[in-house]
Enzyme design. Structure first.
Site, PDB file in Angstrom:
ATOM      1  N   ALA A  43       0.814  -1.219   0.000  1.00  0.00           N
ATOM      2  CA  ALA A  43       0.000   0.000   0.000  1.00  0.00           C
ATOM      3  C   ALA A  43       0.845   1.265   0.000  1.00  0.00           C
ATOM      4  O   ALA A  43       0.325   2.359   0.085  1.00  0.00           O
ATOM      5  CB  ALA A  43      -0.944  -0.006   1.196  1.00  0.00           C
ATOM      6  N   ARG A  48       9.111   8.709  -3.355  1.00  0.00           N
ATOM      7  CA  ARG A  48      10.498   8.986  -3.735  1.00  0.00           C
ATOM      8  C   ARG A  48      10.894   8.357  -5.073  1.00  0.00           C
ATOM      9  O   ARG A  48      11.978   8.626  -5.587  1.00  0.00           O
ATOM     10  CB  ARG A  48      11.453   8.521  -2.624  1.00  0.00           C
ATOM     11  CG  ARG A  48      11.544   9.515  -1.483  1.00  0.00           C
ATOM     12  CD  ARG A  48      12.486   9.026  -0.407  1.00  0.00           C
ATOM     13  NE  ARG A  48      11.851   8.034   0.461  1.00  0.00           N
ATOM     14  CZ  ARG A  48      12.519   7.230   1.284  1.00  0.00           C
ATOM     15  NH1 ARG A  48      13.832   7.264   1.327  1.00  0.00           N
ATOM     16  NH2 ARG A  48      11.862   6.375   2.052  1.00  0.00           N
ATOM     17  N   LYS A  55       5.127   2.074  -6.859  1.00  0.00           N
ATOM     18  CA  LYS A  55       6.495   1.586  -6.623  1.00  0.00           C
ATOM     19  C   LYS A  55       6.635   0.085  -6.829  1.00  0.00           C
ATOM     20  O   LYS A  55       7.586  -0.369  -7.474  1.00  0.00           O
ATOM     21  CB  LYS A  55       6.918   1.968  -5.200  1.00  0.00           C
ATOM     22  CG  LYS A  55       8.259   1.404  -4.801  1.00  0.00           C
ATOM     23  CD  LYS A  55       8.812   2.046  -3.556  1.00  0.00           C
ATOM     24  CE  LYS A  55       8.156   1.536  -2.298  1.00  0.00           C
ATOM     25  NZ  LYS A  55       8.812   2.095  -1.095  1.00  0.00           N
ATOM     26  N   GLY A 174      14.085  -0.099  12.727  1.00  0.00           N
ATOM     27  CA  GLY A 174      13.692  -0.592  14.039  1.00  0.00           C
ATOM     28  C   GLY A 174      14.821  -1.461  14.582  1.00  0.00           C
ATOM     29  O   GLY A 174      15.520  -2.128  13.828  1.00  0.00           O
ATOM     30  N   GLU A 188      11.220   1.192  17.201  1.00  0.00           N
ATOM     31  CA  GLU A 188      11.421   2.018  16.008  1.00  0.00           C
ATOM     32  C   GLU A 188      12.456   3.104  16.308  1.00  0.00           C
ATOM     33  O   GLU A 188      12.533   3.604  17.438  1.00  0.00           O
ATOM     34  CB  GLU A 188      10.089   2.647  15.582  1.00  0.00           C
ATOM     35  CG  GLU A 188       9.112   1.647  14.979  1.00  0.00           C
ATOM     36  CD  GLU A 188       9.723   0.880  13.819  1.00  0.00           C
ATOM     37  OE1 GLU A 188       9.951   1.481  12.761  1.00  0.00           O
ATOM     38  OE2 GLU A 188       9.994  -0.323  13.966  1.00  0.00           O
ATOM     39  N   ARG A 349      14.228 -11.994 -31.256  1.00  0.00           N
ATOM     40  CA  ARG A 349      13.007 -11.403 -30.697  1.00  0.00           C
ATOM     41  C   ARG A 349      11.984 -12.498 -30.385  1.00  0.00           C
ATOM     42  O   ARG A 349      12.182 -13.666 -30.742  1.00  0.00           O
ATOM     43  CB  ARG A 349      12.458 -10.366 -31.666  1.00  0.00           C
ATOM     44  CG  ARG A 349      13.371  -9.124 -31.762  1.00  0.00           C
ATOM     45  CD  ARG A 349      12.920  -8.170 -32.836  1.00  0.00           C
ATOM     46  NE  ARG A 349      11.508  -7.854 -32.692  1.00  0.00           N
ATOM     47  CZ  ARG A 349      10.722  -7.464 -33.692  1.00  0.00           C
ATOM     48  NH1 ARG A 349      11.216  -7.342 -34.920  1.00  0.00           N
ATOM     49  NH2 ARG A 349       9.465  -7.197 -33.481  1.00  0.00           N
ATOM     50  N   ASN A 402       7.712  -9.290 -44.494  1.00  0.00           N
ATOM     51  CA  ASN A 402       6.585  -9.954 -43.845  1.00  0.00           C
ATOM     52  C   ASN A 402       5.407  -9.031 -43.580  1.00  0.00           C
ATOM     53  O   ASN A 402       4.391  -9.471 -43.082  1.00  0.00           O
ATOM     54  CB  ASN A 402       7.046 -10.579 -42.527  1.00  0.00           C
ATOM     55  CG  ASN A 402       7.582  -9.537 -41.563  1.00  0.00           C
ATOM     56  OD1 ASN A 402       8.164  -8.542 -41.981  1.00  0.00           O
ATOM     57  ND2 ASN A 402       7.399  -9.764 -40.284  1.00  0.00           N
ATOM     58  N   SER A 439      21.094 -14.590 -56.227  1.00  0.00           N
ATOM     59  CA  SER A 439      21.371 -13.382 -55.444  1.00  0.00           C
ATOM     60  C   SER A 439      20.606 -12.190 -55.990  1.00  0.00           C
ATOM     61  O   SER A 439      20.430 -12.050 -57.194  1.00  0.00           O
ATOM     62  CB  SER A 439      22.853 -13.052 -55.522  1.00  0.00           C
ATOM     63  OG  SER A 439      23.582 -14.072 -54.955  1.00  0.00           O
TER      64      SER A 439
HETATM   65  C1  UD1 Z   1       9.479  -0.749   8.878  1.00  0.00           C
HETATM   66  C2  UD1 Z   1       9.583  -1.325  10.290  1.00  0.00           C
HETATM   67  C3  UD1 Z   1      11.005  -1.123  10.802  1.00  0.00           C
HETATM   68  C4  UD1 Z   1      12.010  -1.739   9.848  1.00  0.00           C
HETATM   69  C5  UD1 Z   1      11.805  -1.170   8.442  1.00  0.00           C
HETATM   70  C6  UD1 Z   1      12.678  -1.870   7.452  1.00  0.00           C
HETATM   71  C7  UD1 Z   1       7.371  -1.014  11.258  1.00  0.00           C
HETATM   72  C8  UD1 Z   1       6.583  -0.211  12.238  1.00  0.00           C
HETATM   73  N1  UD1 Z   1       8.655  -0.658  11.163  1.00  0.00           N
HETATM   74  O1  UD1 Z   1       9.665   0.639   9.019  1.00  0.00           O
HETATM   75  O2  UD1 Z   1      11.153  -1.708  12.082  1.00  0.00           O
HETATM   76  O3  UD1 Z   1      13.333  -1.503  10.306  1.00  0.00           O
HETATM   77  O4  UD1 Z   1      10.437  -1.359   8.025  1.00  0.00           O
HETATM   78  O5  UD1 Z   1      12.614  -1.202   6.231  1.00  0.00           O
HETATM   79  O6  UD1 Z   1       6.870  -1.936  10.671  1.00  0.00           O
HETATM   80  N2  UD1 Z   1       2.830  -0.088   4.599  1.00  0.00           N
HETATM   81  C9  UD1 Z   1       1.509  -0.204   4.267  1.00  0.00           C
HETATM   82  N3  UD1 Z   1       0.597   0.496   4.981  1.00  0.00           N
HETATM   83  C10 UD1 Z   1       0.943   1.301   6.017  1.00  0.00           C
HETATM   84  C11 UD1 Z   1       2.306   1.416   6.343  1.00  0.00           C
HETATM   85  C12 UD1 Z   1       3.231   0.695   5.613  1.00  0.00           C
HETATM   86  O7  UD1 Z   1       1.150  -0.929   3.342  1.00  0.00           O
HETATM   87  O8  UD1 Z   1       0.057   1.894   6.631  1.00  0.00           O
HETATM   88  C13 UD1 Z   1       3.832  -0.865   3.826  1.00  0.00           C
HETATM   89  C14 UD1 Z   1       4.743   0.057   3.048  1.00  0.00           C
HETATM   90  O9  UD1 Z   1       4.260   0.246   1.739  1.00  0.00           O
HETATM   91  C15 UD1 Z   1       6.045  -0.732   3.030  1.00  0.00           C
HETATM   92  C16 UD1 Z   1       6.016  -1.491   4.327  1.00  0.00           C
HETATM   93  O10 UD1 Z   1       4.663  -1.541   4.722  1.00  0.00           O
HETATM   94  O11 UD1 Z   1       6.088  -1.668   1.964  1.00  0.00           O
HETATM   95  C17 UD1 Z   1       6.890  -0.841   5.373  1.00  0.00           C
HETATM   96  O12 UD1 Z   1       6.390   0.439   5.655  1.00  0.00           O
HETATM   97  P1  UD1 Z   1       7.352   1.667   5.914  1.00  0.00           P
HETATM   98  O13 UD1 Z   1       6.528   2.857   6.196  1.00  0.00           O
HETATM   99  O14 UD1 Z   1       8.374   1.760   4.850  1.00  0.00           O
HETATM  100  O15 UD1 Z   1       8.028   1.204   7.265  1.00  0.00           O
HETATM  101  P2  UD1 Z   1       9.375   1.716   7.851  1.00  0.00           P
HETATM  102  O16 UD1 Z   1       9.159   3.011   8.509  1.00  0.00           O
HETATM  103  O17 UD1 Z   1      10.433   1.624   6.838  1.00  0.00           O
END
Ligand code: UD1
Ligand code: CA
Length: 479
Positions: A43, A48, A55, A174, A188, A349, A402, A439
């Site tokens: 989600a 970025r 993504k 985390g 975290e 191809r 072709n 040819s």
């Molecule tokens: C998360 C971990 C962190 C870990 C890090 C590694 C948690 C609270 N923290 O942090 O401990 O070190 O990943 O990269 O889990 N997502 C959703 N819905 C949401 C929130 C997130 O689908 O409401 C999905 C994001 O698209 C992503 C993944 O969950 O694919 C991780 O979410 P992100 O916000 O990147 O977590 P981090 O802060 O990186």
């Protein structure tokens, strides 16, 4: 069926408890296979990436990051999958279903944290699983082997299993907090104390949950933290509060790398390519300069295949034993059979199918065409929508025409035929077995077997013409 049931006996498949030849220990016979659900979080907005495309649909090794995660979790034995997508992400849902048609799609309307995202699939979690693997669709390099070890940790009785790694720079991740050697919580970065921030064992984010406990653990998680989010990571402290065992599985930092921007996408691609190169060489292919060969996730190379420098494999290529792909060739959707030779500078191809010992040389393009055994197309040629018979020889500069701007038409070239250089074969057209084409011919009518077709202006000779021409021109210039 074999005449004797014991003859081609495969003990690995024998799980029949009443069969005295069964190699499976009686204890595990009693246990049904553990049911595993994968919940894939997809989600994220991926701001970025600066992309119009979500993504998780960006590609590594020619397939989406989401597809990589779907494949690895399936290979680890997750028999069902729930994909959590952002609002109105029909494109992400469609990609998930293209890889696993049975995938269940759940929408997370507001992004309120990773635990909240997992709970979006509550309906699925309630169906009674032994194990739940939570994976991130933007973390595409985690292997089936690692997911398997997470399952083992759950099977051993842990109700939560975190995936940990030693980070070179732990900032932002985390941290796995241990007390007297016992795993007690994940903190975290934004919530961590100074001491906790010195911990280098970090959380990759993916997590294993006991299917029986998942809803209970997730429901206990609150959002009283620095980001006001429901952290999946709090499942660890929640389990500890209930007195339940938790575990850690470790992986390498590159395997768990997440992709947030284009530079990280390129870094993931590089890791993936190195894996593919290593696998190809392990399985018996020679790569002269492996770092210059680019694979697709599904490239298949046989034993004793040689791939010279600067070769690109697009999706859907298989190369059989002993074939050689010379330098600077580009292959996509192509089958190269045993002992065939491609390039240098060849382009295969989709639908190109090269028979055993066939040869496709420099500056040759082949599309939707079968070259039968030993056929040779060695120089500067386009073969499209065609069949080239066994042992046929196609001269330099031959073109199958072709396409007329509307439809595509087929050219059929018989076994042992010989097409002279710089011929145009205007499809639909058939060159019979053993026929010759002179040819420079433009062939518009079928050529019978063993005939010669010459379709070009006849050569005429005017003796002394050139000398007379020069004399006339010189005298005109001097007067
Ligand atoms: C998360 C971990 C962190 C870990 C890090 C590694 C948690 C609270 N923290 O942090 O401990 O070190 O990943 O990269 O889990 N997502 C959703 N819905 C949401 C929130 C997130 O689908 O409401 C999905 C994001 O698209 C992503 C993944 O969950 O694919 C991780 O979410 P992100 O916000 O990147 O977590 P981090 O802060 O990186
Ligand atoms: Ca992240």
């Amino acid at each position: 069926m074999a005449a004797s049931p014991r003859q081609d006996y495969d003990f690995r498949a024998n799980t029949n408890p009443s069969d005295p030849f069964s190699k499976v220990p009686p204890m595990s016979l009693a246990a049904a296979p553990r049911r595993c659900l994968a919940v894939i979080l997809a989600a994220g907005e991926g701001k970025r990436m600066c992309s119009d495309m979500p993504k998780v649909l960006h590609r590594v090794g020619g397939r989406s990051m989401l597809a990589h995660v779907l494949a690895a979790t399936a290979e680890a034995g997750a028999t069902a999958v729930a994909v959590v997508v952002g609002p109105e992400r029909a494109d992400v849902a469609a990609e998930a279903r293209s890889v696993r048609p049975e995938a269940r799609i759940f929408e997370q309307r507001d992004r309120r944290g990773t635990a909240h995202a997992v709970l979006a699939a509550r309906e699925c979690l309630e169906e009674g699983w032994d194990e739940v693997l939570v994976a991130f669709a933007d973390t595409p390099l985690v292997t089936a082997e690692t997911f398997g070890r997470m399952r083992d940790s759950l099977a051993a009785g842990n109700v939560v299993t975190a995936l940990g790694f030693e980070a070179r720079d732990p900032t932002g991740y985390g941290r796995l907090v241990l007390q007297d050697g016992a795993f007690v919580a994940i903190r975290e970065h934004k919530d961590a104390t100074g001491d906790e921030r010195r911990i280098t064992l970090c959380n990759a984010g993916l997590m294993g949950l006991s299917g029986a406990r998942a809803i209970e653990l997730l429901s206990g998680i609150r959002d009283d933290n620095a980001q006001g989010e429901f952290y999946l990571t709090d499942a660890v402290a929640e389990a500890r509060r209930l007195g339940l065992p938790v575990g850690i599985v470790k992986a390498g930092e590159t395997e768990v790398m997440g992709v947030n921007d284009r530079a990280q996408l390129a870094a993931a691609e590089a890791v993936f390519q190195n894996r593919m190169r290593a696998t190809a060489m392990r399985d018996g292919a020679t790569l002269t300069a492996p770092e210059t060969v680019y694979f697709s996730h599904d490239t298949r190379l046989g034993r004793d295949v040689t791939v010279e420098p600067n070769v690109v494999f697009g999706p859907g290529v298989s190369v059989a034993d002993g074939a050689v792909i010379h330098a600077f060739s580009h292959l996509e959707g192509a089958t190269v059979r045993q002992g065939a030779s491609v390039g240098p500078f060849a382009r295969l191809r989709p639908g190109a199918d090269l028979g055993p010992e066939a040869r496709v040389g420099n500056f040759v393009e082949v599309k939707n065409a079968q070259l039968e055994a030993g056929a040779k197309v060695n120089h500067l040629t386009y073969i499209g929508d065609a069949r080239v018979g066994e042992g046929a020889n196609i001269g330099a500069g031959t073109i199958t025409c072709n396409y007329d701007g509307f439809g595509k038409y087929r050219t059929t070239i018989g076994k042992g035929a010989f097409v002279g250089s710089n011929s145009s074969l205007v499809a639909p057209v058939t060159i019979g077995d053993g026929a010759y084409v002179g040819s420079g011919s433009v062939v518009t009518k079928d050529v019978p077997a063993d005939a010669l077709a010459v379709a070009r202006a006849r050569q005429s000779i005017i003796a002394g013409w050139a000398e007379a021409f020069r004399r006339r021109m010189r005298s005109a210039k001097s007067s």
